[in-house]
Design a protein around this motif. Sequence first.
Motif, PDB file in Angstrom:
ATOM      1  N   LEU A 182       0.854  -1.177   0.000  1.00 22.72           N
ATOM      2  CA  LEU A 182       0.000   0.000   0.000  1.00 22.72           C
ATOM      3  C   LEU A 182       0.894   1.233   0.000  1.00 22.72           C
ATOM      4  O   LEU A 182       1.844   1.308   0.782  1.00 22.72           O
ATOM      5  CB  LEU A 182      -0.890  -0.012   1.248  1.00 22.72           C
ATOM      6  CG  LEU A 182      -1.800   1.190   1.467  1.00 22.72           C
ATOM      7  CD1 LEU A 182      -2.829   1.290   0.351  1.00 22.72           C
ATOM      8  CD2 LEU A 182      -2.481   1.070   2.812  1.00 22.72           C
ATOM      9  N   VAL A 183       0.623   2.200  -0.883  1.00 21.87           N
ATOM     10  CA  VAL A 183       1.405   3.434  -0.938  1.00 21.87           C
ATOM     11  C   VAL A 183       0.480   4.640  -0.774  1.00 21.87           C
ATOM     12  O   VAL A 183      -0.716   4.567  -1.036  1.00 21.87           O
ATOM     13  CB  VAL A 183       2.208   3.566  -2.260  1.00 21.87           C
ATOM     14  CG1 VAL A 183       3.268   2.493  -2.363  1.00 21.87           C
ATOM     15  CG2 VAL A 183       1.308   3.550  -3.474  1.00 21.87           C
ATOM     16  N   SER A 184       1.062   5.743  -0.362  1.00 21.98           N
ATOM     17  CA  SER A 184       0.315   6.991  -0.201  1.00 21.98           C
ATOM     18  C   SER A 184       0.224   7.722  -1.542  1.00 21.98           C
ATOM     19  O   SER A 184       0.910   7.364  -2.507  1.00 21.98           O
ATOM     20  CB  SER A 184       1.020   7.887   0.822  1.00 21.98           C
ATOM     21  OG  SER A 184       2.260   8.342   0.292  1.00 21.98           O
ATOM     22  N   ASN A 185      -0.598   8.768  -1.589  1.00 19.45           N
ATOM     23  CA  ASN A 185      -0.701   9.585  -2.804  1.00 19.45           C
ATOM     24  C   ASN A 185       0.653  10.163  -3.179  1.00 19.45           C
ATOM     25  O   ASN A 185       1.024  10.191  -4.352  1.00 19.45           O
ATOM     26  CB  ASN A 185      -1.704  10.724  -2.593  1.00 19.45           C
ATOM     27  CG  ASN A 185      -3.123  10.234  -2.493  1.00 19.45           C
ATOM     28  OD1 ASN A 185      -3.436   9.114  -2.867  1.00 19.45           O
ATOM     29  ND2 ASN A 185      -3.997  11.072  -1.971  1.00 19.45           N
ATOM     30  N   GLN A 186       1.385  10.611  -2.178  1.00 18.22           N
ATOM     31  CA  GLN A 186       2.696  11.212  -2.422  1.00 18.22           C
ATOM     32  C   GLN A 186       3.684  10.181  -2.987  1.00 18.22           C
ATOM     33  O   GLN A 186       4.419  10.475  -3.934  1.00 18.22           O
ATOM     34  CB  GLN A 186       3.226  11.789  -1.115  1.00 18.22           C
ATOM     35  CG  GLN A 186       4.237  12.865  -1.268  1.00 18.22           C
ATOM     36  CD  GLN A 186       4.510  13.553   0.059  1.00 18.22           C
ATOM     37  OE1 GLN A 186       4.285  12.980   1.131  1.00 18.22           O
ATOM     38  NE2 GLN A 186       5.001  14.769  -0.004  1.00 18.22           N
ATOM     39  N   GLN A 187       3.696   8.984  -2.439  1.00 14.80           N
ATOM     40  CA  GLN A 187       4.585   7.941  -2.934  1.00 14.80           C
ATOM     41  C   GLN A 187       4.204   7.524  -4.352  1.00 14.80           C
ATOM     42  O   GLN A 187       5.065   7.208  -5.168  1.00 14.80           O
ATOM     43  CB  GLN A 187       4.534   6.718  -2.013  1.00 14.80           C
ATOM     44  CG  GLN A 187       5.142   6.961  -0.655  1.00 14.80           C
ATOM     45  CD  GLN A 187       4.813   5.847   0.307  1.00 14.80           C
ATOM     46  OE1 GLN A 187       3.682   5.383   0.377  1.00 14.80           O
ATOM     47  NE2 GLN A 187       5.808   5.417   1.072  1.00 14.80           N
TER      48      GLN A 187
ATOM     49  N   GLU B 193       3.187   9.277  -6.767  1.00 11.63           N
ATOM     50  CA  GLU B 193       3.602  10.251  -7.783  1.00 11.63           C
ATOM     51  C   GLU B 193       4.844   9.788  -8.533  1.00 11.63           C
ATOM     52  O   GLU B 193       5.042  10.163  -9.686  1.00 11.63           O
ATOM     53  CB  GLU B 193       3.875  11.612  -7.135  1.00 11.63           C
ATOM     54  CG  GLU B 193       2.632  12.307  -6.646  1.00 11.63           C
ATOM     55  CD  GLU B 193       2.930  13.613  -5.928  1.00 11.63           C
ATOM     56  OE1 GLU B 193       4.125  14.007  -5.841  1.00 11.63           O
ATOM     57  OE2 GLU B 193       1.976  14.238  -5.459  1.00 11.63           O
TER      58      GLU B 193
ATOM     59  N   ARG C  76      -7.285  -4.664   2.711  1.00 11.98           N
ATOM     60  CA  ARG C  76      -5.917  -4.437   2.233  1.00 11.98           C
ATOM     61  C   ARG C  76      -5.296  -5.735   1.740  1.00 11.98           C
ATOM     62  O   ARG C  76      -4.603  -5.747   0.728  1.00 11.98           O
ATOM     63  CB  ARG C  76      -5.070  -3.783   3.322  1.00 11.98           C
ATOM     64  CG  ARG C  76      -5.439  -2.325   3.549  1.00 11.98           C
ATOM     65  CD  ARG C  76      -4.418  -1.599   4.393  1.00 11.98           C
ATOM     66  NE  ARG C  76      -4.281  -2.120   5.743  1.00 11.98           N
ATOM     67  CZ  ARG C  76      -4.967  -1.692   6.794  1.00 11.98           C
ATOM     68  NH1 ARG C  76      -5.865  -0.740   6.651  1.00 11.98           N
ATOM     69  NH2 ARG C  76      -4.755  -2.218   7.978  1.00 11.98           N
TER      70      ARG C  76
ATOM     71  N   SER D  56       2.866  -2.269  -6.132  1.00 11.67           N
ATOM     72  CA  SER D  56       2.256  -1.331  -5.196  1.00 11.67           C
ATOM     73  C   SER D  56       0.820  -1.055  -5.616  1.00 11.67           C
ATOM     74  O   SER D  56       0.447  -1.252  -6.768  1.00 11.67           O
ATOM     75  CB  SER D  56       3.016  -0.005  -5.176  1.00 11.67           C
ATOM     76  OG  SER D  56       4.371  -0.198  -4.929  1.00 11.67           O
TER      77      SER D  56
ATOM     78  N   ARG E  11      -2.644   1.864  -4.539  1.00 11.91           N
ATOM     79  CA  ARG E  11      -3.128   3.023  -3.787  1.00 11.91           C
ATOM     80  C   ARG E  11      -4.653   2.985  -3.818  1.00 11.91           C
ATOM     81  O   ARG E  11      -5.257   2.937  -4.897  1.00 11.91           O
ATOM     82  CB  ARG E  11      -2.614   4.309  -4.422  1.00 11.91           C
ATOM     83  CG  ARG E  11      -3.137   5.586  -3.791  1.00 11.91           C
ATOM     84  CD  ARG E  11      -2.561   6.815  -4.489  1.00 11.91           C
ATOM     85  NE  ARG E  11      -2.957   6.897  -5.877  1.00 11.91           N
ATOM     86  CZ  ARG E  11      -3.987   7.619  -6.339  1.00 11.91           C
ATOM     87  NH1 ARG E  11      -4.743   8.313  -5.513  1.00 11.91           N
ATOM     88  NH2 ARG E  11      -4.259   7.648  -7.628  1.00 11.91           N
TER      89      ARG E  11
END
Length: 87
Positions: A25-30, A32, A53, A67, A69
């Motif tokens: 799982l990655v964040s919005n920032q990751q 990018e 998840r 990954s 999101r």
Amino acid sequence: MKIMTTIAALSLLSTVSFGASAAQLVSNQQAENLQPMGTISVSGVNGVPTDIRQELSDKADSKGAKSYRVIEAHNDGAYHATAEIYQ
């Protein structure tokens, strides 16, 4: 004592192999900095958020993603979630 050592070693190896193959799982920032591959969704998941998840991670793995999101999730008696997957 040998049994305890064997059990500990097997536990460690199963954790390492699970972590190596599971989509993360990655964040919005990751996200990018990652190359998108498409989207996946899971529906009808009964349980807790970690179950969702895990379902998303398994589905991302089956598509060859490293990954994912989450871009949408809701609960109307059973969970539904959609995620973008990345290489």
